[in-house]
Enzyme design. Structure first.
Site, PDB file in Angstrom:
ATOM      1  N   HIS A  75     -19.906  57.578  48.130  1.00 45.62           N
ATOM      2  CA  HIS A  75     -19.917  58.502  46.986  1.00 45.62           C
ATOM      3  C   HIS A  75     -18.676  59.369  47.029  1.00 45.62           C
ATOM      4  O   HIS A  75     -18.145  59.687  48.100  1.00 45.62           O
ATOM      5  CB  HIS A  75     -21.196  59.346  46.944  1.00 45.62           C
ATOM      6  CG  HIS A  75     -21.415  60.256  48.115  1.00 45.62           C
ATOM      7  ND1 HIS A  75     -20.862  61.516  48.192  1.00 45.62           N
ATOM      8  CD2 HIS A  75     -22.143  60.102  49.251  1.00 45.62           C
ATOM      9  CE1 HIS A  75     -21.244  62.101  49.317  1.00 45.62           C
ATOM     10  NE2 HIS A  75     -22.010  61.267  49.990  1.00 45.62           N
ATOM     11  N   ASP A  77     -18.222  62.545  45.555  1.00 44.54           N
ATOM     12  CA  ASP A  77     -18.350  64.001  45.543  1.00 44.54           C
ATOM     13  C   ASP A  77     -18.590  64.538  46.944  1.00 44.54           C
ATOM     14  O   ASP A  77     -18.941  63.786  47.864  1.00 44.54           O
ATOM     15  CB  ASP A  77     -19.484  64.430  44.610  1.00 44.54           C
ATOM     16  CG  ASP A  77     -20.838  63.890  45.044  1.00 44.54           C
ATOM     17  OD1 ASP A  77     -20.913  62.702  45.456  1.00 44.54           O
ATOM     18  OD2 ASP A  77     -21.839  64.622  44.970  1.00 44.54           O
ATOM     19  N   ASP A 114     -18.169  63.600  54.606  1.00 42.68           N
ATOM     20  CA  ASP A 114     -19.342  63.077  53.911  1.00 42.68           C
ATOM     21  C   ASP A 114     -19.037  63.132  52.412  1.00 42.68           C
ATOM     22  O   ASP A 114     -19.127  64.187  51.795  1.00 42.68           O
ATOM     23  CB  ASP A 114     -20.558  63.931  54.249  1.00 42.68           C
ATOM     24  CG  ASP A 114     -21.783  63.600  53.415  1.00 42.68           C
ATOM     25  OD1 ASP A 114     -21.837  62.501  52.843  1.00 42.68           O
ATOM     26  OD2 ASP A 114     -22.679  64.467  53.323  1.00 42.68           O
ATOM     27  N   GLU A 144     -23.638  62.269  44.100  1.00 42.83           N
ATOM     28  CA  GLU A 144     -24.694  61.874  45.038  1.00 42.83           C
ATOM     29  C   GLU A 144     -25.396  63.087  45.611  1.00 42.83           C
ATOM     30  O   GLU A 144     -26.615  63.095  45.801  1.00 42.83           O
ATOM     31  CB  GLU A 144     -24.074  61.030  46.163  1.00 42.83           C
ATOM     32  CG  GLU A 144     -25.095  60.431  47.129  1.00 42.83           C
ATOM     33  CD  GLU A 144     -25.398  61.289  48.349  1.00 42.83           C
ATOM     34  OE1 GLU A 144     -26.317  60.944  49.108  1.00 42.83           O
ATOM     35  OE2 GLU A 144     -24.717  62.332  48.549  1.00 42.83           O
ATOM     36  N   GLU A 145     -24.632  64.142  45.869  1.00 38.61           N
ATOM     37  CA  GLU A 145     -25.158  65.261  46.632  1.00 38.61           C
ATOM     38  C   GLU A 145     -26.139  66.128  45.863  1.00 38.61           C
ATOM     39  O   GLU A 145     -27.012  66.758  46.459  1.00 38.61           O
ATOM     40  CB  GLU A 145     -24.000  66.137  47.138  1.00 38.61           C
ATOM     41  CG  GLU A 145     -23.034  65.431  48.082  1.00 38.61           C
ATOM     42  CD  GLU A 145     -23.630  65.146  49.449  1.00 38.61           C
ATOM     43  OE1 GLU A 145     -24.836  65.395  49.653  1.00 38.61           O
ATOM     44  OE2 GLU A 145     -22.887  64.671  50.319  1.00 38.61           O
ATOM     45  N   ASP A 168     -22.043  55.693  54.256  1.00 35.31           N
ATOM     46  CA  ASP A 168     -22.404  57.106  54.174  1.00 35.31           C
ATOM     47  C   ASP A 168     -23.306  57.545  55.324  1.00 35.31           C
ATOM     48  O   ASP A 168     -24.068  58.481  55.187  1.00 35.31           O
ATOM     49  CB  ASP A 168     -23.101  57.367  52.830  1.00 35.31           C
ATOM     50  CG  ASP A 168     -23.276  58.847  52.523  1.00 35.31           C
ATOM     51  OD1 ASP A 168     -22.529  59.657  53.099  1.00 35.31           O
ATOM     52  OD2 ASP A 168     -24.152  59.189  51.710  1.00 35.31           O
ATOM     53  N   HIS A 454     -22.805  69.317  55.484  1.00 32.81           N
ATOM     54  CA  HIS A 454     -23.275  70.252  54.452  1.00 32.81           C
ATOM     55  C   HIS A 454     -23.118  71.706  54.877  1.00 32.81           C
ATOM     56  O   HIS A 454     -23.697  72.594  54.263  1.00 32.81           O
ATOM     57  CB  HIS A 454     -24.732  69.977  54.055  1.00 32.81           C
ATOM     58  CG  HIS A 454     -24.921  68.663  53.378  1.00 32.81           C
ATOM     59  ND1 HIS A 454     -26.145  68.273  52.853  1.00 32.81           N
ATOM     60  CD2 HIS A 454     -24.077  67.638  53.126  1.00 32.81           C
ATOM     61  CE1 HIS A 454     -26.026  67.066  52.320  1.00 32.81           C
ATOM     62  NE2 HIS A 454     -24.776  66.657  52.472  1.00 32.81           N
TER      63      HIS A 454
END
Length: 480
Positions: A75, A77, A114, A144-145, A168, A454
């Protein structure tokens, strides 16, 4: 030394390019442009669907013309989190990377490895003339997030491949063949405000220094949740007659909240005992999280006078935050060490005249996910909130008999002389949605080692990137 000096050189150079492109979730315009320009630069076929997903295609190398097409998926983003003392505009500024003790990190922000390192690996496969492979479809999805929007809305005919390698994952030496499904549950509290008469002291209470992390991967690590820590104290402090002016905690649905603060008004005659109570609470909470949150801080400072919310909403809100289930709810009965079901009290925000409490439930078992959602809904509804749920997304059911899995295991053993772990992950991957659209797919997921994902502590272990790259290339050869 910069990350462009690291090996394998090509993948690190491309990753460095990616870190220079702003790409917050739902704002992927610049990274989409980068991908399309990348394809043009190397004379590769590229396609963009209506939602913004990009596929870049490359024909098979000599001798691999009849090999089934392999999809390399990541992904585009990234989660945009920063420390409160870091000045950074994710919409316009590049990520500032650094090398420290064998890891690549960012300066005060998330790194975006990520899934930037997965993107870099896919792009490197497309342009490295030494790589042997069948036809490649490199799929880069948007958003995706914050909602799996790209995977949900993948354009018709974008994929033709038989095998899909998701890039991922975050644990080198592990091959993933399943993941949890998830759903978000939000509670909306209406409130009124009032100005208090004289006779109150105003304070700002802040919780900070927590590690945060991924609400799937890190939910079982005993980390503190800033919203819960703050709410527990405020709930108890209502006996001192406090009035709540503001509560702000967490940011992202899929991140364990690292910071939260509240502004409260305290009657002058109970202010001293309020301060003493907080000091005792700080000592107790620091002891509770001594092993997992050594940098936990709870601060108290004078604040400016401001309106407060009505008492009924205050009591309902604090009771809801305290009462919401949080963390691991159940461990898998079929796969040792796997979290089956969890929930995260992700954020509390004052937005457009409402107080919004955002939570996220995950489970590898559909009925357990629904039950967790209902538990959260019940607490919010009993507290007087209006409740809504996201559409949710499905889990990815493991296929232990997959040929792609067998090739991946054989590759790892041949390259590194060790048996990889084959497991499912409690985090959400897009694979379940791809399987709904393309039920014939065989899929695996693997990647290098990332930690602190994150959160501004996100870091990528340098040595594992080379192993990730070598494994990917060997699996592509074995598909022949």
């Amino acid at each position: 030394m910069t990350i462009r000096d690291l090996q394998p050189k090509l993948i690190w150079e491309i990753f460095d390019e990616i870190t220079a492109v702003p790409r917050p979730s739902k704002h992927e315009e610049k990274i989409i442009e980068y991908l399309l320009d990348f394809a043009k630069r190397y004379n590769l076929e590229a396609e963009r669907d209506q939602i913004g997903n990009v596929v870049i295609r490359k024909a098979a190398t000599a001798g691999y013309e009849g090999v089934p097409t392999v999809i390399l998926q990541s992904h585009m983003d990234m989660v945009c989190e920063k420390n409160s003392d870091t000045v950074h505009d994710f919409m316009t500024e590049p990520i500032r990377t650094k090398i420290e003790d064998g890891w690549v990190k960012a300066e005060g922000t998330t790194l975006g490895a990520d899934c930037g390192i997965g993107m870099a690996a896919a792009l490197a496969v497309l342009v490295d003339p030494t790589v042997e492979h069948g036809a490649i479809e490199a799929l880069f999805t948007v958003d995706e997030e914050t909602g799996l929007t790209g995977a949900f809305n993948l354009g018709e005919g974008m994929l033709t491949g038989k095998y899909l390698i998701n890039l991922d994952s975050e644990d080198e030496g592990e091959i993933f063949i399943g993941c949890a499904g998830g759903v978000d549950t939000l509670g909306y509290f209406a409130y009124q405000t009032e100005k208090l008469p004289a006779g109150y002291e105003y304070y700002r209470i802040g919780v900070s220094g927590l590690k945060g992390g991924h609400s799937g991967d890190d939910i079982d690590k005993g980390l503190g949740n800033a919203n819960k820590i703050l709410a527990h104290f405020l709930y108890d402090a209502e006996r001192f007659g406090i009035r709540l002016g503001m509560f702000d905690g967490g940011n992202l649905r899929n991140a364990i909240p690292r910071e939260a603060y509240a502004v409260v008004a305290v009657p002058e005659h109970t202010a001293l005992i309020f301060e003493t109570s907080l000091a005792n609470y700080v000592s107790a909470v620091k002891a509770l999280y001594a092993a997992t949150e050594p940098n936990l801080k709870i601060t108290l400072a004078q604040a400016a006078e401001q309106p407060v919310i009505d008492e009924d909403t205050q009591s309902s809100l604090l009771a809801a935050i305290v009462g919401l289930p949080n963390g691991v709810l159940a461990m898998s009965q079929t796969m040792k060490g796997l979290v089956e079901t969890s929930t995260n009290t992700a954020s509390v925000k004052f937005v457009d005249g409402k107080i919004v409490v955002t939570t996220s439930q995950r489970s590898s078992v559909e009925i357990a996910k629904k039950n967790a959602m209902h538990s959260v809904e019940a607490v919010l509804a009993l507290s007087g909130a209006t409740v809504e749920h996201s559409d949710g997304y499905p889990g990815w059911t493991p296929n232990p008999n997959s040929s792609l899995l067998a090739w991946s295991i054989d590759s790892y053993k041949s390259l590194f002389g060790a048996e990889p772990k084959v497991r499912a992950i409690h985090a959400g991957l897009e694979c379940g949605l791809f399987l709904e659209k393309y039920p014939h797919l065989e899929m695996v997921s693997f990647g290098p080692t990332l930690r602190g994902v994150h959160s501004p502590d996100e870091r990528l272990e340098i040595a594992t990137v080379d192993k990730f790259w070598r494994l990917l290339l060997d699996v592509l050869k074995r598909v022949k």
